[in-house]
Design a protein around this motif. Structure first.
Motif: not given
Length: 201
Positions: A132-139, A174-178, A155-161
């Motif tokens: 997974x590269x340069x992707x919005x996976x939030x939620x 280098x991922x957002x994991x909030x 990648x953006x993994x914020x609020x993902x499960x």
């Protein structure tokens, strides 16, 4: 002095299951799983041999049988998903759900009407590692899927499960994991706790 067993040829080895009702057990294995009764003994019948392809199961009547909490047999099949569906449709009790195991099998455990547990497996090829590269996976919700060896980069993994997912060898860089939750754990809370522990050291 013990003699060597290296020249002794081993023959068949069959699993045994105890049952409180041998006719009902026979019906379960024959009608649902497709076994054929090839031998019975006693009057009334107290012992049976059931066979299907390369599998052999011995049933023994034990009227006060109490089921074990461990497996009595391991069965290898060539379509574990199909057999799982057959057992679900028949209302059989599934003890361990169908999943890809890290030891190379796709497997599950079911119990027969007497509570005898049988572990069923099929070898599976490990899936090619997912990237997974340069992707919005939030939620995003990853559940019951293969992620072993996957890489998450920028990648953006914020609020993902992620639940019931094999994470061995997963790399997150280098991922957002909030708010990322793994197996019911809040990763941000774990990171805050770890940072607090390090400050105390």
């Amino acid at each position: 002095m013990t003699s060597s067993n290296s020249n002794i040829r081993f023959g068949r080895l069959a699993a045994s299951a105890f049952t409180r009702d041998i006719q009902a057990a026979c019906a379960f294995y024959c009608d649902i799983l497709g076994f054929t009764k090839t031998f019975e003994n006693g009057d009334p019948v107290g012992f049976m041999i059931l066979e299907k392809d390369g599998a052999e199961l011995h049933l023994s009547l034990v009227r006060d049988h109490k089921p074990s909490t461990t497996n009595v047999a391991h069965l290898m099949v060539d379509d574990v998903d199909a057999l799982h569906e057959v057992l679900i449709a028949a209302g059989a009790r599934i003890i361990k759900s169908l999943a890809d195991k890290d030891y190379g099998l796709r497997a599950f455990v079911f119990a027969d009407p007497d509570g005898n547990r049988i572990d069923v497996g099929q070898p599976h090829e490990p899936a090619e590692a997912t990237r997974f590269e340069n992707r919005d996976l939030s939620g995003a919700a990853f559940a019951n899927c293969r992620l072993a060896g996957a890489t998450f980069t920028d990648v953006d993994l914020s609020t993902a499960s992620l639940s019931n997912v094999n994470l061995s060898g997963v790399t997150i860089d280098d991922a957002r994991i909030d708010g990322l939750t793994i197996f019911g754990m809040d990763i941000q809370a774990l990171i805050r706790a770890e940072l607090a522990r390090r400050r105390e050291d």
